[in-house]
Design a protein around this motif. Sequence first.
Motif, PDB file in Angstrom:
ATOM      1  N   ALA A   1       0.833  -1.202   0.000  1.00 55.88           N
ATOM      2  CA  ALA A   1       0.000   0.000   0.000  1.00 55.88           C
ATOM      3  C   ALA A   1       0.865   1.247   0.000  1.00 55.88           C
ATOM      4  O   ALA A   1       0.406   2.329  -0.380  1.00 55.88           O
ATOM      5  N   GLY A   2       2.114   1.103   0.444  1.00 58.30           N
ATOM      6  CA  GLY A   2       2.976   2.287   0.470  1.00 58.30           C
ATOM      7  C   GLY A   2       4.379   1.918   0.880  1.00 58.30           C
ATOM      8  O   GLY A   2       4.635   0.788   1.323  1.00 58.30           O
ATOM      9  N   PHE A   3       5.266   2.852   0.722  1.00 61.11           N
ATOM     10  CA  PHE A   3       6.662   2.668   1.152  1.00 61.11           C
ATOM     11  C   PHE A   3       7.099   3.905   1.915  1.00 61.11           C
ATOM     12  O   PHE A   3       6.875   5.034   1.461  1.00 61.11           O
ATOM     13  N   ILE A   4       7.696   3.684   3.075  1.00 60.47           N
ATOM     14  CA  ILE A   4       8.196   4.805   3.884  1.00 60.47           C
ATOM     15  C   ILE A   4       9.611   4.475   4.320  1.00 60.47           C
ATOM     16  O   ILE A   4       9.904   3.315   4.666  1.00 60.47           O
ATOM     17  N   ASP A   5      10.450   5.457   4.293  1.00 67.29           N
ATOM     18  CA  ASP A   5      11.830   5.290   4.741  1.00 67.29           C
ATOM     19  C   ASP A   5      11.844   4.565   6.105  1.00 67.29           C
ATOM     20  O   ASP A   5      11.067   4.911   7.000  1.00 67.29           O
ATOM     21  N   PRO A   6      12.732   3.556   6.271  1.00 71.02           N
ATOM     22  CA  PRO A   6      12.670   2.710   7.473  1.00 71.02           C
ATOM     23  C   PRO A   6      13.352   3.301   8.711  1.00 71.02           C
ATOM     24  O   PRO A   6      13.736   2.547   9.605  1.00 71.02           O
ATOM     25  N   LEU A   7      13.453   4.620   8.803  1.00 72.45           N
ATOM     26  CA  LEU A   7      14.193   5.240   9.912  1.00 72.45           C
ATOM     27  C   LEU A   7      13.771   4.707  11.281  1.00 72.45           C
ATOM     28  O   LEU A   7      14.595   4.471  12.153  1.00 72.45           O
ATOM     29  N   PHE A   8      12.464   4.530  11.494  1.00 75.82           N
ATOM     30  CA  PHE A   8      11.983   4.068  12.801  1.00 75.82           C
ATOM     31  C   PHE A   8      11.500   2.610  12.760  1.00 75.82           C
ATOM     32  O   PHE A   8      10.758   2.179  13.648  1.00 75.82           O
ATOM     33  N   SER A   9      11.915   1.868  11.732  1.00 80.26           N
ATOM     34  CA  SER A   9      11.534   0.447  11.639  1.00 80.26           C
ATOM     35  C   SER A   9      10.035   0.233  11.819  1.00 80.26           C
ATOM     36  O   SER A   9       9.596  -0.520  12.681  1.00 80.26           O
ATOM     37  N   THR A  10       9.232   0.895  11.011  1.00 81.20           N
ATOM     38  CA  THR A  10       7.778   0.811  11.172  1.00 81.20           C
ATOM     39  C   THR A  10       7.136  -0.242  10.260  1.00 81.20           C
ATOM     40  O   THR A  10       5.927  -0.468  10.348  1.00 81.20           O
ATOM     41  N   GLY A  11       7.934  -0.895   9.408  1.00 75.93           N
ATOM     42  CA  GLY A  11       7.369  -1.793   8.400  1.00 75.93           C
ATOM     43  C   GLY A  11       6.548  -2.937   8.951  1.00 75.93           C
ATOM     44  O   GLY A  11       5.419  -3.172   8.513  1.00 75.93           O
ATOM     45  N   PHE A  12       7.098  -3.671   9.930  1.00 77.65           N
ATOM     46  CA  PHE A  12       6.364  -4.832  10.469  1.00 77.65           C
ATOM     47  C   PHE A  12       5.042  -4.393  11.102  1.00 77.65           C
ATOM     48  O   PHE A  12       4.018  -5.028  10.924  1.00 77.65           O
ATOM     49  N   VAL A  13       5.106  -3.303  11.870  1.00 78.22           N
ATOM     50  CA  VAL A  13       3.890  -2.864  12.579  1.00 78.22           C
ATOM     51  C   VAL A  13       2.805  -2.477  11.587  1.00 78.22           C
ATOM     52  O   VAL A  13       1.634  -2.871  11.731  1.00 78.22           O
ATOM     53  N   LEU A  14       3.196  -1.705  10.578  1.00 78.74           N
ATOM     54  CA  LEU A  14       2.203  -1.300   9.572  1.00 78.74           C
ATOM     55  C   LEU A  14       1.613  -2.526   8.888  1.00 78.74           C
ATOM     56  O   LEU A  14       0.399  -2.592   8.659  1.00 78.74           O
ATOM     57  N   SER A  15       2.469  -3.520   8.592  1.00 76.59           N
ATOM     58  CA  SER A  15       1.965  -4.749   7.946  1.00 76.59           C
ATOM     59  C   SER A  15       0.982  -5.467   8.872  1.00 76.59           C
ATOM     60  O   SER A  15      -0.098  -5.899   8.453  1.00 76.59           O
TER      61      SER A  15
ATOM     62  N   ALA B   1       4.782   8.836   7.672  1.00 72.89           N
ATOM     63  CA  ALA B   1       5.593   9.681   6.778  1.00 72.89           C
ATOM     64  C   ALA B   1       5.818  11.057   7.402  1.00 72.89           C
ATOM     65  O   ALA B   1       6.916  11.625   7.291  1.00 72.89           O
ATOM     66  N   ASP B   2       4.811  11.594   8.079  1.00 71.51           N
ATOM     67  CA  ASP B   2       4.978  12.908   8.737  1.00 71.51           C
ATOM     68  C   ASP B   2       6.037  12.818   9.833  1.00 71.51           C
ATOM     69  O   ASP B   2       6.866  13.721   9.988  1.00 71.51           O
ATOM     70  N   LEU B   3       6.006  11.722  10.593  1.00 72.57           N
ATOM     71  CA  LEU B   3       6.983  11.545  11.677  1.00 72.57           C
ATOM     72  C   LEU B   3       8.402  11.416  11.105  1.00 72.57           C
ATOM     73  O   LEU B   3       9.335  12.098  11.552  1.00 72.57           O
ATOM     74  N   VAL B   4       8.541  10.547  10.122  1.00 79.00           N
ATOM     75  CA  VAL B   4       9.874  10.317   9.544  1.00 79.00           C
ATOM     76  C   VAL B   4      10.375  11.591   8.845  1.00 79.00           C
ATOM     77  O   VAL B   4      11.555  11.948   8.953  1.00 79.00           O
TER      78      VAL B   4
END
Length: 181
Positions: A3-17, A52-55
């Motif tokens: 659904a989207g891609f966000i820079d992994p600065l805060f490692s949010t990928g697993f949680v969003l998934s 995205a706003d946070l990152v």
Amino acid sequence: MAAGFIDPLFSTGFVLSLLGIERLCDWMEAGEPQEKLDRYGVETLADLDATADLVGAAYRTLDDPESFEAVSMLYFAAASYSECARRLGKPGLAPGFLLRSHPRFGPGFRECLLAAGRAHPDALAAQVASVVRPFNVAGLCDPSKRGWYPVAAADLLGASDTLGSDPDEIRAMLRRTGFDG
Ligand SMILES: Cc1cc2nc3c(=O)[nH]c(=O)nc-3n(C[C@H](O)[C@H](O)[C@H](O)COP(=O)(O)OP(=O)(O)OC[C@H]3O[C@@H](n4cnc5c(N)ncnc54)[C@H](O)[C@@H]3O)c2cc1C
């Protein structure tokens, strides 16, 4: 397809998934109504926007450690509070990823992110501390810790009110989840 891609600065990928999977399971359990599927799309994109706003704010303050730390406090506060609420079986206390739908935290979070990189670092740190205070289950925003935050059950027990729980409920949750610190 993602659904989207966000820079992994805060490692949010697993949680969003995982949040997406949880919502899809709700939709299936409800008999797959179109209305819930539309809601899934709206909520998923809103989670991505908040992240995205946070990152984006974090990158805006990358050359200013004090402001960067203040921005990161918003992330750690929202994540630790949401995780505790879920572990206590009270997910309703933490609506939306990063508490974005919480009537109190959400607007404060967005205002801080807008100020990041624009406000004086001290002013930003104070603004963040005031947004975080009612959700602070991890002793965050404490300059005396110099950025080193231990995992201490005392912080959580001292903040039990903010999670609508009494200390015995918190102790039981800690035991149940294998925390013996
Ligand atoms: C190096 C790295 C480190 C990371 N570290 C972290 C971290 O510390 N914390 C964190 O939260 N996130 C991290 N992430 C992000 C996290 O891995 C992703 O956000 C998450 O895995 C996305 O889950 P997903 O199920 O959407 O996609 P994926 O895990 O990519 O799963 C998609 C699956 O679909 C399969 N597939 C694709 N096309 C087809 C096809 N046509 N037919 C059949 N199968 C197909 C793929 O083989 C894959 O198995 C990291 C990512 C990378 C690359």
